[in-house]
Every structure is written in structure tokens, then in C-alpha cells.
Write an enzyme that holds these catalytic residues in place. Structure first.
Site, mmCIF file in Angstrom:
data_model
loop_
_atom_site.group_PDB
_atom_site.id
_atom_site.type_symbol
_atom_site.label_atom_id
_atom_site.label_comp_id
_atom_site.label_asym_id
_atom_site.label_seq_id
_atom_site.Cartn_x
_atom_site.Cartn_y
_atom_site.Cartn_z
ATOM 1 C CE LYS A 72 -12.838 -4.070 4.657
ATOM 2 N NZ LYS A 72 -13.342 -4.135 3.269
ATOM 3 C CD GLN A 88 -1.701 7.841 -2.059
ATOM 4 O OE1 GLN A 88 -1.298 7.978 -3.204
ATOM 5 N NE2 GLN A 88 -2.251 6.714 -1.638
ATOM 6 C CD1 TRP A 104 0.134 3.000 -8.970
ATOM 7 C CD2 TRP A 104 -0.406 4.786 -7.750
ATOM 8 N NE1 TRP A 104 -0.129 2.576 -7.688
ATOM 9 C CE2 TRP A 104 -0.465 3.646 -6.921
ATOM 10 C CE3 TRP A 104 -0.713 6.027 -7.206
ATOM 11 C CZ2 TRP A 104 -0.806 3.710 -5.590
ATOM 12 C CZ3 TRP A 104 -1.057 6.087 -5.865
ATOM 13 C CH2 TRP A 104 -1.088 4.937 -5.067
ATOM 14 C CE LYS A 125 -2.713 -2.172 5.840
ATOM 15 N NZ LYS A 125 -2.040 -2.642 4.603
ATOM 16 N N PRO A 148 -8.527 10.237 -6.251
ATOM 17 C CG PRO A 148 -8.129 9.269 -8.360
ATOM 18 C CD PRO A 148 -7.627 10.337 -7.417
ATOM 19 C CG ASP A 194 -7.784 4.944 -9.372
ATOM 20 O OD1 ASP A 194 -7.822 4.650 -10.569
ATOM 21 O OD2 ASP A 194 -6.719 5.135 -8.755
ATOM 22 C CD1 TRP A 238 -2.839 11.268 -7.411
ATOM 23 C CD2 TRP A 238 -3.347 12.421 -5.563
ATOM 24 N NE1 TRP A 238 -3.694 12.283 -7.777
ATOM 25 C CE2 TRP A 238 -4.020 13.003 -6.661
ATOM 26 C CE3 TRP A 238 -3.518 12.965 -4.296
ATOM 27 C CZ2 TRP A 238 -4.853 14.108 -6.518
ATOM 28 C CZ3 TRP A 238 -4.352 14.068 -4.153
ATOM 29 C CH2 TRP A 238 -5.006 14.630 -5.256
#
Length: 883
Positions: free
Chosen positions: A623, A583, A546, A620, A51, A90, A587
Site C-alpha cells: 500500500k 497457509q 492459529w 510484494k 477466516p 478471525d 491454516w
């Protein structure tokens, strides 16, 4: 009478516009639901979707992972499976709270309580799905088929109840405890973070690096131990010093008579003590310096010293301010003497407990509030300042005491809060923990039962993480999340853990429509010890988000309250999951921990792990920096298929980083899709011409399909080989080998088959030969549509809608290419000799072109002859080639 519809020239074909038309066709025919309906009753292929938060817009990382998921699940459906695909959201945790804190100007717990937890949580609820429509639009635009109507949300009552059940199961297995532990702590978010959260955002920062003296009490030499630290703000809470018992330590006297005690290997770090050789290596003692004596670290154990600050001098005067020994002290940096502040360092806490400086369960010297500011008993000018901001004043104060030996700065890697982007500190906090260390053996064994692509992520990165895993802090002293279902008496003697809403309703006599904090915090549970004892109240903590995402296999099904038999027999574990490399500590880890703790088995069987998508400059994507093109603009300009192939035909599918470049997407369109389209257009043009010449409809399924033409046999064999290869590689989840082979095949189709058969396709050798060539090309394009359907769902759908007009029933049985089964290879068509021979022909052509270039011979200049020499004496088939 014409079977195929006209197609426009390649230069006029707009891939994005045609994709929008395909989207409309899927919408009108309800294609995704129809695919699910048609596949009902087949073996279930189980897919879990991790999610995302809907508080931000989807980026290339999401599009990449979504594409991988779509490719694999489409392929599974085409190979005889039913694939339920539910989107997940999530909805709890720091990302949501942080947005509300910014909106309302909330600075800490007091502000939340003044505002009201009920109002605060409802504000959080109001924004959790802020960008859900944008997500749905982008996901659908990329061609991904997934169910948004039957999605799951971590804020749903049923989902939260299953999370309660998971916790109760762990509690009953004695795998949960409440403890006091030094953890990464976000002062901006007022909460501890787990170790894997702390690892999500490391940055190179410049911090103070100070050397300070600690005078040894009762030392005849008047010596001082010299410690080094990059966190001056922890010095007010110093309780001990630590040395390595096996290192040699020197008492070194300087020109002014001061005697400093440091590790012998680190004496050169003391300013002016050692002459530096060329190249920076250590030389002899500087003039005026002498080593008075040398001892082992264990000889220093128990020495008492004068504390730096007196805030806790009386508090721990009997047990603190002494030298301890521990092997964790290194001689690779600093002075070999490490100052210990047990409230702010994991090793510090362990060493102080082991040496009786503090006792387990005791309050620790911790003059830092939830916002990271100094508080009582620390005094002015430090009190009220954020610890990082107080470093300068602390260093000045130490200098005024005459105990500052050196003040410099160091650039090192330091953890930041992944949500607020502020520096973390390490701080002792009370939390509920899962005993990961107790199940480490099972975790490592279960990891071996899974298949990861690429395998090195499983065998190295994830294995190492599991091998070094610590107990997992699963609680947060926050507000918007699933409340931890623990009710406790005031004296801590009575604890009740609830694993269902029914249990809590029975205990309190209250009906619950919602179980967020503001609906249950006020509920009291009568003590089982008798009416004379006060009722139990809920602890304040909520679950870390988490923990919720790790519980999604069970919670999305409302297990075990619903779907118990279905879950246990058919949909656990998952056949497939996929997410990014980050992850492995997120996750993937929480899934493995909870499934191992609950069922002693992994939650998934196969995992595809992708790398990170970076900006073109290798940084990275940001924005604020605007260093990457908007995904929607790329989709509008080049189309989803081009973006999908660009992403999955890159190092990122091998868990390596990809520097995203817009020109790379354009190159896919130009070098792959346009030639592919032109081959398809060439087929349509010549089919229509033959139909006009013969007055008969083109039937690629007529009885007379056998062709003796070498290139017809070659392309049929190459197509069969491709289908076999793709099937085998996709069965093993190796997308990174499939796409390059597909790209190569399309190049062969357009640059070899169509180019060298152009005259045949146009009718040079008569109608019968033309029909053989057209049938061969039709077969290849139709097979390619079905093979490429998981990868380029739009373009092959558009092509299939025209090609199916030649099928015996006009394609009515399978009105979408995505309802078709993955093609079965024509084993009779396989001919290794032909494929090898054509491969040699291509090699000769390429070598010939290279020789022309070296000799400045134009391609159109004829050669009198060419001699081909080959070592294995392969019999070449007859070709006319141009080199």
C-alpha cells in the site's frame, strides 16, 4: 412475436455496468438463497472457509482464493449437491491488538494493565468488524456466493467454548504440556510466535558479524578460542562455547604472538591469517603465521575460558564458561566455534542442558524484558536499550577489552514479525505446547489420505514441513483472545482444565455471558485438596489465533455441544478447502494437527493451493509503495468476470507466483469476452431476421434438428468433448487445465464456427440450412452458459436470461443459469474424425499465414493452388479454406 431481445453492439456493451444489473437481479430474486433452497435434500458437499481478519481491506490474494472457492462450490452445486457456504471472521490475536496499541499509544504490558484489560479488550472488540461491510461489498461484487448472515466469528461465545473443548480433549490425551522453549519472539508485540508464523516474513538484512576471543584458562600457549556471531546482543548471556567433535582445530600463532583456536577449515576467516588466491580460494599461511598444533574438536571439550562479560559469572561459575561438543556446529560459516546463550537459541539451550551448563526447569540468564530491552543485571550503557540498538555499544565495549578480532557486516535472510514488521529475536519463554512430534507418524499418514492441487505442494513442501515439525506453542501472553481454560494452584500441584462453560459455572457458582479474559480472570476455583488450601486462579495465557482457526471445523458448529450427530455423520471432514501457499505452514497445518490429534483423520479431503499475487515488478504488493491498482478500480473498469478469468487462467492456480498486470485483465476482456459477446449478438441478430422473414418464432428444439453440415457436426462434437473434459478436470480440481480449454473453445467458436458460417447464418443457403446453423449456435451458447457458470457468473447470467426465452417453458423452471444442472454431454454428437479434420484445417490455415508472412504476401492475395502433405493419409472432409 420475437423470442430474443435485441442486444447492443459490442463497442457499447459495458461489462461492469451489466454486472451491476445482474447483481441487482440476484438481489431481487434472492438467487443465492433460492439456489440453496432448490438443492435441499441433495448430498451435502462440505466446504470450510478459512477466516480472514476484518481489520484490513481485501486484496487480490483474497479475491483469488475467493474466486477459486466460488468456482468449485458453484460447480459442486451444479453437479447435484447442496453446498452450505458460511463466511468466517478471525477476530482475535495480534492483528487486532496491534491496531489498538497504535491507537492508544500502548508500548507494553504495564500500559495495558494501567489502562485495564477490560477496557483494552472492549477497544479490540469495537474494531474487529471495522471493514466487514467493505469485505461483503467486494466479495459480492466479485460474484462470489457465500452466506454473510449466517457467518461465524471466532469471538462468539459458542465458538470459544468449542475451542475450550478441543484443548481439554488434547489435555486428556496427554498431548499438551507447559514447557520452557526458545521461540521466535516479537518484541514489538511482546509475544512469542510459532515457527510457521516466524516463516511468514523473511527479509534480507545487514547485521553485524563479529569475531571475538575467549582466552583459555590455564593454557600454556596463552591461546584464545575465537567465536563468530551475528547477534552481539546475546554475548552478555554467554555461558558456553561449542565445537564439532569431529572437526580438526588449529592453534594458529600470528605475527604479534597471539594464538587463536579455530576450525582448520575456517582459518582463512581469521583476518590476515591466510593468503587469498585469485578467485578467492584459500592459499598458504600468510607471513608471520604458523600452526602450532592441530587437535580434534573432542580434545577441546571441557576447557574453561574467561567470560566476555561478568553479569552472570558468579551465577553459573561452577558449570558454565566451558567448551562443549555437538555435531550441529558447521564449517560452512564462522570459525567452527559457536558461542552459547541458552536463553536465546534453540541449539544453545539443548547443548547447555545436555552438558550440564544449566538444568531443565532452572531460570536462564535472560536480561531482556518483554519489550526486547536490556534489564538487570546488565548495566549501563546497555541497560534500557533495545537489544538490536545495543549492538554498536557492545561491539565498542568488546573492542576496549582487546577481544574484538574482526568487525564486519553480513547480508542474510532474517525473520520479521508478520504483524509489526519488526525483526524477531529468539528468546526462551514459557508456553503451552501441543505434542506435534508425538503424532508425526499419524500426520504424515493422514496427509497421504488427502488430495492437493497441485500435488507437489503436498508431496514436497507440506510433507517436509510435517516431517520436520516441532511441538506447537499454542499460548500467547496477551489479552484479546480465547483464554486458556486452565486454573492452577499457587504451588502448581493442582491443575484443572475446563472444557465447557457449564463446567466452569459449576466450579465457580457464577453465570457467564462472555468468556473473554475480563469476564473470567477474577474467578477462583476452590481447591479439591480442602478449604485450608488457597483457591485455584486462571493462568494468564490466551490461545494463539492459529489454534482457533485450526479448530473452526468444530467451533463453527458449536461441536460437541450442538450438531454432534450432524457433524460426525455429514460435515466432517470437508470435501474441499482452498487458500494460498503461505497457509501450508498456517491454516492447512493447524487443521491437520488438530484433526489428527482429535480424530486421527484429516480435516479435509481435497485442497486447492494457489500461489502469491505480486505487483507487476515482481515485488510484494504494498500500500505504501502503491505498486498495484486498487481492486475496486479494476472491478469498476473491466468487471469481475474478466478479473476472475485473468486470475484463474494464470500460473497462480498452480501455486506459482503471478505478477499482476492490469493490461492482462483488459486482454481477457478484449480477446475472449468481446468475441464471445459478438458471437452471441450475431445469433440474436439472425434469429430476429429469420423470424421476421418467416413470421414464425425461432424454436431450437423443433424435431428437425439433425444437420449434415460438417461445421455443425464439428461444433456439436467439440462442445460435447468440452463438457466431458471440464467435468472430469473439475472432478479432480484441476482448474488450471479447465480454463485454458474453455478459452481455446471460445476462440474456436468465434474464429472458426461463426467466421466460416457467417453466410449460412445470414441465410445464403435458404431458411432450413439457416435454422440448422442457428440451432447449432444456440445449443453451443446455451451449453457454454451452463458450463462457464461457475467461472464467469455474470456474463453467462446475462446471456442466459435472453437465451432462456427460447426454452419450452420460457425458462420459468430455471430462471437463473445458476439453478441449472451442469450439462450432460451429447454422446451421439461426439465425432473424433470431424474434430481431427477441423483441427487439421486450422493447422493448415495457420501454416499458410506463417508462410505468407515469411514471403511478405498479403492475406488478401489469392493463391493459385496449395499442396498439403500429411504423413498419415487422413481422409480430409470437404472444406473451403482461405490460407
Amino acid at each position: 412475436m420475437s423470442t430474443l431481445e435485441d442486444v447492443i453492439e459490442g463497442k457499447d456493451y459495458s461489462f461492469p455496468v451489466e454486472e451491476e444489473a445482474v447483481l441487482e437481479y440476484w438481489k431481487e430474486t434472492n438467487a443465492f438463497k433460492e439456489q440453496l433452497r432448490r438443492s435441499e435434500g441433495r448430498p451435502e458437499y462440505v466446504f470450510y472457509d478459512g477466516p480472514p481478519f476484518a481489520t484490513g481491506l481485501p486484496h487480490y490474494g483474497h479475491i483469488l482464493a475467493g474466486t477459486i472457492k466460488d468456482v468449485v462450490t458453484r460447480f459442486a452445486c451444479s453437479t447435484g449437491h447442496h453446498v452450505t457456504r458460511r463466511f468466517g471472521w478471525d477476530c482475535h490475536g495480534l492483528p487486532v491488538e496491534y491496531e489498538i496499541d497504535k491507537k492508544l499509544g500502548i508500548k507494553g504490558k504495564d500500559h495495558v494493565l494501567q489502562f485495564g484489560i477490560d477496557k483494552y479488550n472492549e477497544e479490540c472488540r469495537s474494531i474487529v468488524m471495522r471493514y466487514s461491510k467493505e469485505w461483503e461489498k467486494t466479495v459480492k461484487r466479485t460474484g462470489r456466493w457465500i452466506d454473510f448472515e449466517n457467518d461465524y466469528k471466532t469471538l462468539d461465545r459458542n465458538f470459544m467454548e468449542s475451542v475450550w473443548w478441543v484443548f481439554q480433549e488434547l489435555w486428556q490425551k496427554n498431548l499438551v504440556y507447559k514447557g520452557f522453549k526458545v521461540m521466535p519472539y516479537s518484541t514489538a508485540c511482546n509475544t512469542p510466535l510459532s515457527n510457521f508464523e516466524a516463516g511468514l516474513d523473511y527479509r534480507d538484512v545487514s547485521d553485524p558479524a563479529v569475531m571475538i576471543s575467549f582466552p583459555i584458562i590455564g593454557c600454556s600457549l596463552g591461546a584464545s578460542l575465537v567465536a563468530w556471531t551475528t547477534t552481539p546482543w546475546t554475548l552478555p548471556s554467554n555461558l558456553a562455547l561449542c565445537v564439532n567433535p569431529d572437526f580438526a582445530y588449529v592453534y594458529a600463532r600470528g605475527p604479534e604472538g597471539n594464538v587463536f583456536v579455530v576450525a582448520e577449515a575456517r582459518l582463512s576467516e581469521v583476518p590476515g591469517a591466510v593468503n587469498k588466491r585469485k578467485g578467492g580460494s584459500q592459499g598458504s599461511l600468510a607471513d608471520g603465521w604458523e600452526v602450532v598444533k592441530t587437535v580434534l574438536g573432542k580434545d577441546l571439550e571441557g576447557l574453561r575460558y574467561k567470560p566476555m562479560f561478568t553479569f552472570f559469572e558468579e551465577y553459573k561459575k561452577d558449570t558454565a564458561f566451558k567448551v562443549c561438543c555437538d555435531a550441529y556446529v558447521s564449517d560452512e560459516s564462522g570459525t567452527g566455534v559457536v558461542h552459547q546463550a541458552p536463553a536465546y537459541g534453540e541449539d544453545d539451550y539443548r547443548v547447555c542442558i545436555a552438558n550440564g551448563v544449566v538444568k531443565k526447569g532452572d531460570d536462564l540468564p535472560d536480561p531482556v524484558d518483554a519489550n526486547g530491552c536490556f534489564c538487570h543485571p546488565v548495566t549501563e550503557p546497555f541497560r534500557g536499550k533495545h537489544v538490536k540498538d545495543a549492538d554498536k555499544d557492545l561491539i565498542a565495549s568488546i573492542k576496549n577489552m582487546g577481544r574484538l578480532i574482526d568487525n564486519s557486516r553480513i547480508v542474510h535472510s532474517y525473520p520479521y514479525c508478520w504483524r509489526s514488521h519488526t525483526p524477531l529475536i529468539y528468546k526462551a519463554v514459557a508456553s503451552y505446547f501441543v505434542k506435534v512430534e508425538d503424532i508425526k507418524t499419524q500426520l504424515l499418514a493422514n496427509n497421504k489420505q488427502t488430495r492437493w492441487v497441485p500435488s507437489y505442494v503436498q508431496e514436497k513442501r507440506f510433507h517436509n514441513w510435517l516431517e520436520n515439525a516441532h511441538d506447537w506453542a499454542i499460548s500467547r501472553n496477551r489479552y484479546w483472545g480465547t483464554p486458556i481454560p486452565v486454573w492452577c494452584s499457587e504451588d502448581g500441584e493442582e491443575v484443572r482444565v475446563f472444557g465447557s462453560i457449564d463446567e466452569l459455572e459449576s466450579a465457580t457458582g457464577k453465570k457467564l455471558s462472555d468468556i473473554h479474559r475480563h469476564f473470567i480472570d477474577h474467578l477462583e476455583v476452590p481447591s479439591r485438596r480442602g478449604s485450608e488450601f488457597p483457591p485455584l486462579r486462571r493462568v494468564e495465557d490466551v490461545f494463539d489465533c492459529w489454534f482457533e482457526s485450526g479448530a473452526m471445523p468444530y467451533a463453527q458448529q458449536h461441536y460437541p455441544f450442538e450438531n454432534k450427530e450432524h457433524f460426525e455423520s455429514k460435515i466432517f471432514p470437508a470435501n474441499f478447502i482452498a487458500e494460498g501457499l503461505d497457509q501450508t505452514r498456517g491454516w492447512f497445518y493447524t487443521l491437520m494437527v488438530l484433526s489428527t490429534a482429535l480424530f486421527d483423520r484429516p480435516a479435509f479431503q481435497n485442497l486447492v493451493c494457489n500461489g502469491l499475487v505480486l505487483a507487476a515488478d515482481g515485488k510484494k504488493m504494498s500500500k505504501s509503495l502503491k505498486n498495484y491498482p486498487d481492486p475496486n478500480e479494476i472491478l469498476d473498469q473491466y468487471g469481475a468476470d474478466a478479473l476472475r478469468l485473468y486470475l484463474i487462467n494464470s500460473p497462480v492456480v498452480r501455486a506459482e507466483p503471478l505478477r499482476f498486470k492490469e493490461e492482462g485483465v483488459f486482454a481477457v476482456l478484449k480477446d475472449l469476452f468481446l468475441p464471445w459477446y459478438n458471437a452471441y449478438r450475431f445469433l440474436v441478430q439472425n434469429v430476429k431476421r429469420v423470424e421476421l422473414d418467416t413470421g414464425q418464432a425461432f424454436n431450437p428444439f423443433s424435431a428437425n434438428r439433425g444437420s449434415k453440415n460438417v461445421l455443425d457436426r464439428w461444433i456439436a462434437s467439440a462442445t460435447a468433448s468440452l463438457v466431458l473434459f471440464v467435468r472430469d478436470e473439475m472432478d479432480n480440481y484441476r482448474l488450471y487445465t479447465v480454463v485454458p480449454r474453455l478459452v481455446s473453445f471460445i476462440g474456436q467458436l468465434t474464429n472458426v464456427y461463426v467466421r466460416y458460417n457467417r453466410s449460412r447464418l445470414k441465410g445464403k443457403n435458404g431458411t432450413e440450412d439457416t435454422l440448422h446453423a442457428l440451432t447449432a449456435l444456440y445449443d453451443v451458447l446455451l451449453t457454454l452458459c451452463k458450463t462457464m457458470a461457475p467461472f464467469t457468473p455474470f456474463f453467462v447470467e446475462k446471456m442466459y436470461q435472453n437465451l432462456r426465452r427460447c426454452l419450452p417453458d420460457g425458462g420459468e423452471t430455471e430462471p437463473s443459469v445458476h439453478f441449472c444442472a451442469f450439462p450432460e454431454p451429447s454422446l451421439d454428437a461426439l465425432d473424433c474424425r470431424v474434430e481431427t479434420s477441423v483441427g487439421r484445417m486450422q493447422g493448415i490455415i495457420e501454416i499458410g499465414r506463417q508462410i505468407r508472412e515469411r514471403n511478405n504476401k498479403a492475406l488478401k492475395t489469392p493463391l493459385k493452388r496449395i499442396i498439403v502433405v500429411h504423413p498419415d493419409g487422413l481422409e480430409f472432409l470437404p472444406f473451403q479454406i482461405c490460407v
